[in-house]
Design a protein around this motif. Structure first.
Motif, PDB file in Angstrom:
ATOM      1  N   GLN A  13      16.222   2.904  43.486  1.00 62.29           N
ATOM      2  CA  GLN A  13      16.856   2.004  42.516  1.00 62.29           C
ATOM      3  C   GLN A  13      15.822   1.500  41.513  1.00 62.29           C
ATOM      4  N   ASP A  14      16.179   1.581  40.247  1.00 63.41           N
ATOM      5  CA  ASP A  14      15.331   1.017  39.192  1.00 63.41           C
ATOM      6  C   ASP A  14      16.197   0.959  37.942  1.00 63.41           C
ATOM      7  N   THR A  15      15.569   0.733  36.797  1.00 64.88           N
ATOM      8  CA  THR A  15      16.323   0.664  35.543  1.00 64.88           C
ATOM      9  C   THR A  15      16.668   2.090  35.078  1.00 64.88           C
ATOM     10  N   PRO A  16      17.710   2.235  34.239  1.00 70.14           N
ATOM     11  CA  PRO A  16      18.079   3.597  33.807  1.00 70.14           C
ATOM     12  C   PRO A  16      16.934   4.325  33.121  1.00 70.14           C
ATOM     13  N   VAL A  17      16.155   3.636  32.293  1.00 68.63           N
ATOM     14  CA  VAL A  17      15.071   4.325  31.567  1.00 68.63           C
ATOM     15  C   VAL A  17      14.019   4.837  32.553  1.00 68.63           C
ATOM     16  N   THR A  18      13.676   4.008  33.524  1.00 68.67           N
ATOM     17  CA  THR A  18      12.681   4.442  34.522  1.00 68.67           C
ATOM     18  C   THR A  18      13.234   5.588  35.372  1.00 68.67           C
ATOM     19  N   LEU A  19      14.528   5.520  35.673  1.00 73.15           N
ATOM     20  CA  LEU A  19      15.089   6.592  36.513  1.00 73.15           C
ATOM     21  C   LEU A  19      15.129   7.934  35.776  1.00 73.15           C
ATOM     22  N   ALA A  27      20.832   3.497  39.201  1.00 72.26           N
ATOM     23  CA  ALA A  27      20.434   2.401  38.313  1.00 72.26           C
ATOM     24  C   ALA A  27      20.941   1.093  38.918  1.00 72.26           C
ATOM     25  N   HIS A  28      20.038   0.168  39.085  1.00 73.29           N
ATOM     26  CA  HIS A  28      20.437  -1.116  39.680  1.00 73.29           C
ATOM     27  C   HIS A  28      19.444  -2.197  39.277  1.00 73.29           C
ATOM     28  N   ASP A  29      19.978  -3.342  38.867  1.00 74.11           N
ATOM     29  CA  ASP A  29      19.165  -4.518  38.548  1.00 74.11           C
ATOM     30  C   ASP A  29      19.038  -5.340  39.827  1.00 74.11           C
ATOM     31  N   PHE A  30      17.807  -5.499  40.315  1.00 77.47           N
ATOM     32  CA  PHE A  30      17.674  -6.158  41.631  1.00 77.47           C
ATOM     33  C   PHE A  30      17.964  -7.662  41.594  1.00 77.47           C
ATOM     34  N   SER A  80       0.807   5.345  36.665  1.00 79.59           N
ATOM     35  CA  SER A  80      -0.239   4.475  37.218  1.00 79.59           C
ATOM     36  C   SER A  80       0.122   3.994  38.624  1.00 79.59           C
ATOM     37  N   MET A  81       1.436   3.909  38.905  1.00 77.00           N
ATOM     38  CA  MET A  81       1.841   3.506  40.258  1.00 77.00           C
ATOM     39  C   MET A  81       1.444   4.586  41.267  1.00 77.00           C
ATOM     40  N   LYS A  82       1.517   5.821  40.814  1.00 77.98           N
ATOM     41  CA  LYS A  82       1.022   6.910  41.668  1.00 77.98           C
ATOM     42  C   LYS A  82      -0.494   6.759  41.839  1.00 77.98           C
ATOM     43  N   ALA A  91      11.965   1.178  42.544  1.00 73.24           N
ATOM     44  CA  ALA A  91      11.226   2.353  43.046  1.00 73.24           C
ATOM     45  C   ALA A  91      10.244   2.933  42.050  1.00 73.24           C
ATOM     46  N   GLY A  92      10.370   2.567  40.747  1.00 78.00           N
ATOM     47  CA  GLY A  92       9.574   3.271  39.745  1.00 78.00           C
ATOM     48  C   GLY A  92      10.018   4.729  39.706  1.00 78.00           C
ATOM     49  N   ILE A  93       9.071   5.648  39.566  1.00 82.61           N
ATOM     50  CA  ILE A  93       9.454   7.067  39.571  1.00 82.61           C
ATOM     51  C   ILE A  93       9.638   7.568  41.004  1.00 82.61           C
ATOM     52  N   ASP A 148       5.308  -9.209  41.268  1.00 81.92           N
ATOM     53  CA  ASP A 148       5.564  -9.316  39.828  1.00 81.92           C
ATOM     54  C   ASP A 148       6.333 -10.583  39.465  1.00 81.92           C
ATOM     55  N   TRP A 149       6.879 -11.261  40.453  1.00 77.02           N
ATOM     56  CA  TRP A 149       7.842 -12.314  40.148  1.00 77.02           C
ATOM     57  C   TRP A 149       7.442 -13.648  40.757  1.00 77.02           C
ATOM     58  N   SER A 150       7.869 -14.714  40.073  1.00 76.08           N
ATOM     59  CA  SER A 150       7.634 -16.063  40.585  1.00 76.08           C
ATOM     60  C   SER A 150       8.415 -16.252  41.891  1.00 76.08           C
ATOM     61  N   ARG A 198       7.849  -1.797  47.272  1.00 74.11           N
ATOM     62  CA  ARG A 198       6.393  -1.732  47.124  1.00 74.11           C
ATOM     63  C   ARG A 198       5.992  -2.280  45.758  1.00 74.11           C
ATOM     64  N   MET A 199       5.071  -3.236  45.793  1.00 76.50           N
ATOM     65  CA  MET A 199       4.488  -3.798  44.581  1.00 76.50           C
ATOM     66  C   MET A 199       5.564  -4.303  43.621  1.00 76.50           C
ATOM     67  N   VAL A 200       6.557  -4.947  44.184  1.00 76.88           N
ATOM     68  CA  VAL A 200       7.619  -5.534  43.356  1.00 76.88           C
ATOM     69  C   VAL A 200       7.547  -7.057  43.414  1.00 76.88           C
ATOM     70  N   LEU A 201       7.485  -7.602  44.629  1.00 80.39           N
ATOM     71  CA  LEU A 201       7.550  -9.071  44.754  1.00 80.39           C
ATOM     72  C   LEU A 201       6.403  -9.755  44.023  1.00 80.39           C
ATOM     73  N   LEU A 257       8.478  -2.614  27.852  1.00 80.35           N
ATOM     74  CA  LEU A 257       7.930  -1.279  28.116  1.00 80.35           C
ATOM     75  C   LEU A 257       8.955  -0.186  27.848  1.00 80.35           C
ATOM     76  N   GLU A 258      10.238  -0.543  27.985  1.00 79.85           N
ATOM     77  CA  GLU A 258      11.283   0.476  27.879  1.00 79.85           C
ATOM     78  C   GLU A 258      11.763   0.698  26.447  1.00 79.85           C
ATOM     79  N   LEU A 259      11.222  -0.050  25.486  1.00 78.62           N
ATOM     80  CA  LEU A 259      11.598   0.194  24.091  1.00 78.62           C
ATOM     81  C   LEU A 259      11.144   1.599  23.702  1.00 78.62           C
TER      82      LEU A 259
HETATM   83  C1  LIG Z   1       5.060  -2.500  39.801  1.00 82.35           C
HETATM   84  S1  LIG Z   1       6.368  -1.353  39.616  1.00 82.35           S
HETATM   85  C2  LIG Z   1       6.535  -0.738  41.281  1.00 82.35           C
HETATM   86  C3  LIG Z   1       7.169   0.626  41.338  1.00 82.35           C
HETATM   87  C4  LIG Z   1       7.278   1.257  42.737  1.00 82.35           C
HETATM   88  N1  LIG Z   1       7.840   0.372  43.709  1.00 82.35           N
HETATM   89  C5  LIG Z   1       5.940   1.772  43.209  1.00 82.35           C
HETATM   90  O1  LIG Z   1       5.315   1.150  44.074  1.00 82.35           O
HETATM   91  O2  LIG Z   1       5.488   2.807  42.700  1.00 82.35           O
HETATM   92  C6  LIG Z   1       7.768  -2.438  39.457  1.00 82.35           C
HETATM   93  C7  LIG Z   1       9.071  -1.688  39.163  1.00 82.35           C
HETATM   94  O3  LIG Z   1      10.130  -2.669  39.092  1.00 82.35           O
HETATM   95  C8  LIG Z   1      11.055  -2.210  38.125  1.00 82.35           C
HETATM   96  N2  LIG Z   1      11.894  -3.331  37.688  1.00 82.35           N
HETATM   97  C9  LIG Z   1      11.547  -4.378  36.908  1.00 82.35           C
HETATM   98  N3  LIG Z   1      12.594  -5.205  36.744  1.00 82.35           N
HETATM   99  C10 LIG Z   1      13.631  -4.658  37.446  1.00 82.35           C
HETATM  100  C11 LIG Z   1      14.972  -5.073  37.697  1.00 82.35           C
HETATM  101  N4  LIG Z   1      15.454  -6.227  37.196  1.00 82.35           N
HETATM  102  N5  LIG Z   1      15.754  -4.301  38.485  1.00 82.35           N
HETATM  103  C12 LIG Z   1      15.259  -3.138  39.014  1.00 82.35           C
HETATM  104  N6  LIG Z   1      13.991  -2.702  38.825  1.00 82.35           N
HETATM  105  C13 LIG Z   1      13.186  -3.457  38.050  1.00 82.35           C
HETATM  106  C14 LIG Z   1      10.175  -1.656  37.026  1.00 82.35           C
HETATM  107  O4  LIG Z   1      10.898  -0.782  36.180  1.00 82.35           O
HETATM  108  C15 LIG Z   1       9.082  -0.962  37.831  1.00 82.35           C
HETATM  109  O5  LIG Z   1       9.397   0.386  38.048  1.00 82.35           O
END
Ligand SMILES: C[S@@+](CC[C@H](N)C(=O)[O-])C[C@H]1O[C@@H](n2cnc3c(N)ncnc32)[C@H](O)[C@@H]1O
Length: 307
Positions: free
Chosen positions: A158-164, A188-191, A104-106, A137-139, A211-213, A206-209, A89-91
């Motif tokens: 905290q999120d990726t530099p492009v998202t921030l 900017a932080h990679d979780f 869309s998260m909003k 955090a997204g935006i 996304d992942w296995s 919010r809405m992060v876990l 998505l960040e390309l």
């Molecule tokens: C589903 S969105 C949720 C955004 C926000 N928490 C909200 O509820 O509006 C998932 C977010 O995780 C971020 N993300 C994905 N991989 C990441 C990583 N390795 N480190 C930090 N953020 C990451 C994405 O850029 C995206 O903004």
């Protein structure tokens, strides 16, 4: 509504698909179409775009004996890429989709009861100047709501530099003083790496876990656990899918957990069609098509917490 041949106007229902922006404004800067909107149109577009296109590759993906993961999804097959969805998505060529994802998260927030975020956790009792770390955090649309309602709290997003970079635009429009005074920091932080903020009052996700296995989710949580102090609280905001059958409560042993009352028969315990949007989101956005995550079902939630 078609009011004359080939001429359509919105009705009450379809007006939800209107961003509220004049067409000329959108055409003059299409990439910013969803900026400063409610996000509902962004959410709709987001759900019908890649999830629908890529879902035709589900059978091949599910029958593939290679291990399933965020880089082996129907999305990867359809787009012929090995990249994880979020990185793709960040390309630069995906800027429109990336901006739309943030908006869309909003939009998701606008489909939930307005008070749920503010009242679902007792933010009032946190001491003045407490730090809330919004992880992934997204935006920052959720932190914005909290920052407005609870002036005694500080935030690190905290999120990726492009998202921030998008987050910076968002906050500069919505609440610039929070950025200018340093009350809200973007970091900017990679979780999947060591958490740099130690002993905050709250780690919020919010809405992060979903996304992942499980392995990845546990990895993310372990980094938070290592940085947590004795007073740190973890707030996870996500959809929990109910079973369609009755089952012994999984949450019974968690202090403070509320066991939801089952709807009366003949409604299914998961409310049947009334709850279909969560299942569709699980199937299309998270679990199978885009990222091979794992929407939270009750038993999975407990497993991850105990790992
Ligand atoms: C589903 S969105 C949720 C955004 C926000 N928490 C909200 O509820 O509006 C998932 C977010 O995780 C971020 N993300 C994905 N991989 C990441 C990583 N390795 N480190 C930090 N953020 C990451 C994405 O850029 C995206 O903004």
């Amino acid at each position: 509504m078609e009011i004359s041949p080939d001429v359509f106007i919105h009705n009450k229902l379809s007006s939800i698909l209107d961003t509220g922006k004049p067409l000329a404004t959108i055409l003059s800067n299409p990439v910013a179409k969803h900026d400063d909107t409610l996000g509902t149109v962004a959410l709709f577009e987001q759900l019908i775009d890649l999830p629908m296109k890529a879902s035709s590759y589900l059978p091949e993906t599910l029958h593939d004996p290679k291990p399933k993961g965020a880089d082996n999804t129907a999305f990867n097959r359809a787009l012929n890429t090995n990249m994880v969805y979020f990185s793709w998505l960040e390309l630069p060529e995906n800027t429109y989709r990336h901006n739309r994802f943030g908006a869309s998260m909003k939009g998701v927030q606008n489909t939930t009861p307005p008070d749920s975020l503010l009242k679902g956790f007792n933010w009032e009792i946190l001491p003045p100047q407490s730090t809330v770390v919004d992880v992934g955090a997204g935006i920052g649309s959720m932190s914005l709501e909290l920052a407005r309602a609870f002036p005694h709290l500080n935030f690190v997003l905290q999120d990726t530099p492009v998202t921030l970079a998008n987050a910076m635009n968002f906050w500069n429009t919505k609440l610039p003083e929070a950025i200018n005074t340093g009350r809200v920091k973007l970091q900017a932080h990679d979780f999947f790496e060591t958490q740099p903020v130690k002993h905050p009052s709250v780690f919020l996700m919010r809405m992060v876990l979903h996304d992942w296995s499980d392995d990845n989710a546990v990895n993310i949580l372990r980094h938070l656990c290592a940085a947590a102090g004795p007073e740190t609280q973890l707030v996870v905001i996500d959809n929990i899918l109910s079973y369609a059958c009755t089952e012994d409560s999984f949450v019974g042993d968690i202090p403070g957990a509320v066991v939801e009352r089952l709807p009366p028969s003949p409604l299914l315990p998961n409310l049947g069609y009334a709850a279909v949007s969560s299942y569709l989101a699980d199937l299309s956005v998270c679990f199978l098509v885009l990222i091979m995550g794992d929407w939270l079902i009750q038993s999975r939630l407990i497993d991850v917490e105990l790992s």
